[in-house]
Structure formats: C-alpha cells, structure tokens
Design an enzyme around this catalytic site. Structure first.
Site, PDB file in Angstrom:
ATOM      1  N   GLY A 149       0.825  -1.203   0.000  1.00 11.16           N
ATOM      2  CA  GLY A 149       0.000   0.000   0.000  1.00 11.16           C
ATOM      3  C   GLY A 149       0.857   1.251   0.000  1.00 11.16           C
ATOM      4  N   ARG A 150       1.068   1.818   1.180  1.00 21.80           N
ATOM      5  CA  ARG A 150       1.905   3.000   1.341  1.00 21.80           C
ATOM      6  C   ARG A 150       2.733   2.841   2.604  1.00 21.80           C
ATOM      7  NH1 ARG A 150       1.430   3.867  -3.220  1.00 21.80           N
ATOM      8  NH2 ARG A 150       0.765   5.763  -4.324  1.00 21.80           N
TER       9      ARG A 150
ATOM     10  N   ASP B 282       7.268  -3.186  -0.109  1.00 23.17           N
ATOM     11  CA  ASP B 282       7.568  -2.498  -1.366  1.00 23.17           C
ATOM     12  C   ASP B 282       7.558  -0.994  -1.167  1.00 23.17           C
ATOM     13  OD1 ASP B 282       8.011  -2.534  -4.270  1.00 23.17           O
ATOM     14  OD2 ASP B 282       6.044  -1.563  -4.379  1.00 23.17           O
TER      15      ASP B 282
ATOM     16  N   GLU C 173      10.748   7.486   1.507  1.00 24.63           N
ATOM     17  CA  GLU C 173      11.240   6.878   0.270  1.00 24.63           C
ATOM     18  C   GLU C 173      12.028   7.931  -0.503  1.00 24.63           C
ATOM     19  OE1 GLU C 173       8.340   5.092  -2.271  1.00 24.63           O
ATOM     20  OE2 GLU C 173       7.571   3.771  -0.706  1.00 24.63           O
TER      21      GLU C 173
ATOM     22  N   HIS D 288       9.758   0.110  -4.212  1.00 21.74           N
ATOM     23  CA  HIS D 288       8.499   0.594  -4.801  1.00 21.74           C
ATOM     24  C   HIS D 288       8.371   0.140  -6.257  1.00 21.74           C
ATOM     25  CE1 HIS D 288       5.282   3.896  -4.020  1.00 21.74           C
ATOM     26  NE2 HIS D 288       4.806   2.957  -4.826  1.00 21.74           N
ATOM     27  N   THR D 289       8.557  -1.160  -6.452  1.00 15.98           N
ATOM     28  CA  THR D 289       8.511  -1.724  -7.799  1.00 15.98           C
ATOM     29  C   THR D 289       7.284  -2.594  -8.063  1.00 15.98           C
ATOM     30  OG1 THR D 289       9.800  -3.669  -7.125  1.00 15.98           O
ATOM     31  CG2 THR D 289      11.028  -1.761  -7.947  1.00 15.98           C
ATOM     32  N   ALA D 290       6.367  -2.701  -7.111  1.00 21.60           N
ATOM     33  CA  ALA D 290       5.243  -3.626  -7.274  1.00 21.60           C
ATOM     34  C   ALA D 290       4.417  -3.322  -8.517  1.00 21.60           C
ATOM     35  CB  ALA D 290       4.351  -3.601  -6.035  1.00 21.60           C
TER      36      ALA D 290
END
Length: 320
Positions: A234-235, A258, A263, A282-284
C-alpha cells in the site's frame, strides 16, 4: 476539497481541448489522443507550456515536487487532474478548489497481485535464506513451507484486493478480506483486533489517508501471531516503522515491503539491516504493463470529459 464536485467535469469551452501529458511517449501509450484534443508535454519542470492559460486537463508526472505541484494553481482553466498513479496523498492538498481529481484505480491491479504473490512465495520457499547461503558457499538444506492452507488477511479490498485475493487463493490460501466499510464477504476495519491473531500472512493494500496513517503500530503488530508475515503493497505511512523494526529484530515477525516512509530510504536507516525483511524499492507496479493501462484509462477519461459524462475514479471528500 478537490473532487467533491463529483461525477461530470464539463469542459470549459467547445472546440479543441488542451491536455498536458507527463512524457513525450504518453500519447503513443494511450493509442493517440481522442478527437477534439491537443496535447502539450509537462514533465513537472519550472517552465510551463505556452498553453498554461487554456489547458483544461492535466495528467501530471508522478512524484512532482511541492514547487511543481504549486504550479497547478496558476492554470485558470484547469478542470480535471487525472493521475497515472493509484495513490493521491502526494498531490491531493495541491489540487485547486473546483478541480476534479481522479486516480488510476485498476491500472496496477495485476502487477501488484504478481508482486504480492511473488514475495509471499519467496518467503515461504526460503529463497532469501538460500540466496545468502549461495553467497556464503553453504549447502543449507532446510524444509520449506507452502501457501496451501495459509490464512491470509487482506487489509484493503478495493480493486487491488479483488486482484490479489484470487491470485493467492489459486495456491490454496484461505482469504479473509477487510475494508473500511463491511459488506457481504468483507469484514470492517473495526474487526481487525479479532482477525489479526488468526492470520499467517497480513497483506496491506490500503491507501494512505488520515484514517489509515500509522494503522500498523505496536498494538496492531502485537496482535499478529508469532512467525507471521506482514506484506505492505500500500503506502509506507501505513506502518509505524520503529514498531515494525522492533518486531523484526526480536525475530517474532517477518515482513516484505515495497513501500517505506521515507522513500527512498536514507543511508543508515534501520530497515536496511533489519532481519527477516524482504525489501523492494516501490517496484510492485513496475512490471511493464501499468503505464499503458494508466494512459488507456486517461484516454477513456478524456472522452468522458469532452462529452460531459460522469468521470470514473473520482476522489471525493471522504477519499477513495
């Protein structure tokens, strides 16, 4: 609040409508502009296109700085901001009153479902352990685990949850879904305290809102069973990082993240060295297909906008 004007954002004038796209490739990704539109490219830089006084729709690049986001207030004819991203927390405070904000809900569902399935299987099959053993030149045989029969708690059950659920169920996992509002087959968030102790795997698929920020704190984590896996697609702000790091260092929980807050992670951040963690940057949603899906969604939205029809994925006063 942006988006509260709801359904249809009618074009401000007849004739050709100007839209700003985030890259030179965007028009090709959407298969060409709909009839009645012309496009300029705005990559978020300080120089605005010459059409700043006439642009009605902006598809902004993801991750604009605050300086770039502030430029939206300078566009007098702006009526619609259509995102390439599903998350809106980064831009929502900067969307001027009276301008409709829409996200790219649905564009990333399959990609995220693949990532969640991949990291869950990697954990159960002990792949990080075996990769480390290879680097150490050790033949480290051990029994692995299976997704079959595992109890998976999906926290967030919009379009992402609807995609992740069958992907995991296809391996024999038993799925329990949670959403902000309970409905048939889906529990409400107020039931989380009773559901967490039963889950082998907890998957976070929520957006970041005032109601969800810091949801996964020491109390939440403390209710998870020993050896459970926390997956965050999610975040990063959903999780209180220091509380999660404490659980990882104790070896009581595992995690696959992820997304993080902040970030990218700075040098020396405790997540870099936390045990029991599988971390991706953060590649999902980055497996190659989502950009085209997002731009196809944007194109369909432009058609609705020009026709004065109700828009989809409108972010209203209560959020998603």
């Amino acid at each position: 609040m942006p988006g509260e004007h709801g359904g249809a954002a009618r074009p401000g004038r007849r004739g050709v409508i100007t839209v700003w796209l985030p890259t030179a490739e965007s028009e090709a990704l959407m298969g060409g502009l709909p009839a009645g539109f012309r496009a300029d490219v705005w990559t978020g830089g300080p120089e605005l296109p010459a059409s700043a006084d006439t642009v009605e729709v902006v598809v902004p690049p993801y991750g604009l700085t605050d300086a770039g986001l502030s430029r939206l207030a300078e566009l007098p004819r702006l009526r619609l901001v259509q995102l390439e991203s599903a998350g809106v927390e980064w831009i929502r405070p900067h969307v001027p009153d009276g301008v409709v904000l829409c996200n790219a809900r649905g564009a990333y569902d399959r990609a995220v479902a693949e990532w969640v399935t991949g990291v869950v299987l990697a954990h159960l099959l002990r792949l990080p352990r075996f990769e480390q053993a290879r680097r150490d030149e050790r033949w480290d045989y051990t029994q692995t685990d299976s997704l079959e029969g595992k109890r998976v708690l999906l926290v967030g059950h919009g379009s992402l949850g609807a995609a992740v659920s069958p992907a995991l169920a296809g391996f024999g996992a038993r799925i329990t879904a949670v959403a902000r509002r309970p409905r048939e087959g889906v529990h409400g968030v107020e039931e989380l305290p009773g559901l967490l102790p039963e889950a082998d795997i907890v998957v976070l698929l929520l957006p970041l809102t005032p109601a969800t920020a810091g949801l996964v704190d020491a109390s939440f984590l403390g209710r998870m069973r020993d050896g459970a896996l926390l997956v965050n697609a999610g975040r990063g702000g959903l999780v209180v990082t220091e509380d999660l790091v404490a659980e990882l260092r104790e070896g009581r929980l595992y995690a696959a993240l992820d997304v993080t807050a902040p970030e990218p992670l700075p040098a020396g951040h405790p997540l870099w060295s936390a045990p029991g963690l599988l971390l991706t940057p953060h590649t999902a949603g980055s497996n190659g297909t989502p950009p085209a899906r997002a731009m196809a969604l944007a194109k369909a939205q432009l058609v609705r906008y020009a026709a004065g029809e109700p828009l989809v994925n409108v972010i209203g006063g209560e959020g998603y």
